[in-house]
Design an enzyme around this catalytic site. Structure first.
Site, PDB file in Angstrom:
ATOM      1  N   CYS A  38       1.602  -0.221   1.381  1.00  0.00           N
ATOM      2  CA  CYS A  38       1.782  -1.003   0.151  1.00  0.00           C
ATOM      3  C   CYS A  38       0.441  -1.656  -0.162  1.00  0.00           C
ATOM      4  O   CYS A  38      -0.036  -2.499   0.608  1.00  0.00           O
ATOM      5  CB  CYS A  38       2.877  -2.050   0.324  1.00  0.00           C
ATOM      6  SG  CYS A  38       3.100  -3.099  -1.144  1.00  0.00           S
TER       7      CYS A  38
ATOM      8  N   CYS B 198       1.087  -1.686  -8.639  1.00  0.00           N
ATOM      9  CA  CYS B 198       1.135  -0.982  -7.357  1.00  0.00           C
ATOM     10  C   CYS B 198      -0.291  -0.594  -6.987  1.00  0.00           C
ATOM     11  O   CYS B 198      -0.922   0.193  -7.705  1.00  0.00           O
ATOM     12  CB  CYS B 198       2.023   0.256  -7.464  1.00  0.00           C
ATOM     13  SG  CYS B 198       2.050   1.274  -5.983  1.00  0.00           S
ATOM     14  N   GLY B 199      -0.803  -1.147  -5.894  1.00  0.00           N
ATOM     15  CA  GLY B 199      -2.200  -0.905  -5.523  1.00  0.00           C
ATOM     16  C   GLY B 199      -2.474   0.522  -5.083  1.00  0.00           C
ATOM     17  O   GLY B 199      -3.456   1.135  -5.509  1.00  0.00           O
TER      18      GLY B 199
ATOM     19  N   ARG C 153      10.483  -3.965  -2.472  1.00  0.00           N
ATOM     20  CA  ARG C 153      11.540  -4.045  -3.468  1.00  0.00           C
ATOM     21  C   ARG C 153      11.375  -2.853  -4.422  1.00  0.00           C
ATOM     22  O   ARG C 153      10.280  -2.324  -4.602  1.00  0.00           O
ATOM     23  CB  ARG C 153      11.456  -5.355  -4.253  1.00  0.00           C
ATOM     24  CG  ARG C 153      10.238  -5.475  -5.153  1.00  0.00           C
ATOM     25  CD  ARG C 153      10.315  -6.670  -6.069  1.00  0.00           C
ATOM     26  NE  ARG C 153       9.203  -6.628  -7.026  1.00  0.00           N
ATOM     27  CZ  ARG C 153       9.060  -7.484  -8.028  1.00  0.00           C
ATOM     28  NH1 ARG C 153       9.941  -8.453  -8.203  1.00  0.00           N
ATOM     29  NH2 ARG C 153       8.036  -7.389  -8.847  1.00  0.00           N
TER      30      ARG C 153
END
Length: 259
Positions: free
Chosen positions: A199, A76-77, A190
């Site tokens: 995101c 996850c950035g 997701r």
């Protein structure tokens, strides 16, 4: 697990996370139901995901990431930037770090509330019709659209994420549109199973899709606006190879407490 655990809440461009200092291994890593409950916005703290900061030999720390559904997730950035800020606030690091995540080693630097996080190199991509398929630490579907402001991202993203191609493993669905000073991005994630305010791996994938679509080469910096703020993705592109990939954006403390 201890009866009470201290947590901190951080957000990166509106992507919010529960952070736990687990260097004493007091948090039960296998308790998916607990993670899901803590991330619940009505019955828990509320977050897009939860991260554990753990000791790891030869690194400043290790990042363990859980999606809001309670299951351990891929990279996850925005979460990566937030855990860097968390490590800084704990006094583990100063202005630079090297830490381990599920997809390998990440380097990052901090300046004020901004964190510049190195992402993995990317050397291949796929196509699904007109869309681009890229793995930037998490799998992403990137589609260029018009009138993105009015798009039903939940409905359309849900349909793609759950179609016969992607239902089993899942995929993050990104819709991107050119605007005057960069690009506007909206993402169905997701694990969260909903649209999120940002995101990081999606912004990275979207910027790469822009470079592929417009045949850019060399050193590139692409501004990506998301619902929760502004991100910047930079990389060197040689053919279809993306190296020196960085995701820059805010990572801010929100509050802390005990559960």
């Amino acid at each position: 697990m201890a009866s009470k655990v201290r947590f901190s809440k951080y957000q990166g461009a509106g992507n919010d996370f529960i952070l736990v200092d687990n260097r004493d291994n007091s948090f039960a890593r296998t308790d998916e139901a607990l993670v899901k409950r803590l991330c619940d916005r009505r019955f828990g703290i509320g977050a897009d995901g939860l991260m554990l900061l753990q000791n790891k030999e030869n690194y400043d720390f290790e990042m363990i990431y859980y999606n809001a559904d309670g299951r351990e997730g891929s990279m996850c950035g925005n979460g990566g930037r937030c855990i860097v800020a968390f490590a800084h606030d704990l006094g583990i690091i100063t202005d630079k770090t090297a830490f381990l995540a599920v997809d390998g080693i990440h380097h990052a630097s901090l300046s004020a509330d901004l964190v510049n996080l190195q992402m993995i190199d990317v050397h291949e991509f796929g196509r699904d019709g007109e869309a681009y398929i890229l793995q930037t630490g998490s799998p992403h579907y990137v589609s260029f659209v018009t009138n993105l402001k009015e798009k039903n991202v939940f409905q359309d993203g849900f349909a793609i994420r759950n179609n016969t191609t992607y239902a089993k493993e899942g995929i993050n669905v990104n819709f991107i549109e050119k605007e005057e000073n960069g690009y506007f991005l909206r993402t169905f994630e997701r694990g969260v199973e909903d649209e999120t305010y940002a995101c990081g791996t999606g912004a990275t994938a979207a910027a790469m899709a822009v470079a592929l679509q417009t045949n850019l080469q060399g050193d590139i910096n692409i501004p990506i606006r998301v619902l929760g703020g502004q991100l910047y993705v930079s990389f060197h592109k040689d053919g279809h190879n993306f190296t020196e990939v960085f995701l820059k954006g805010p990572a801010q403390f929100v509050f802390e407490g005990l559960f």
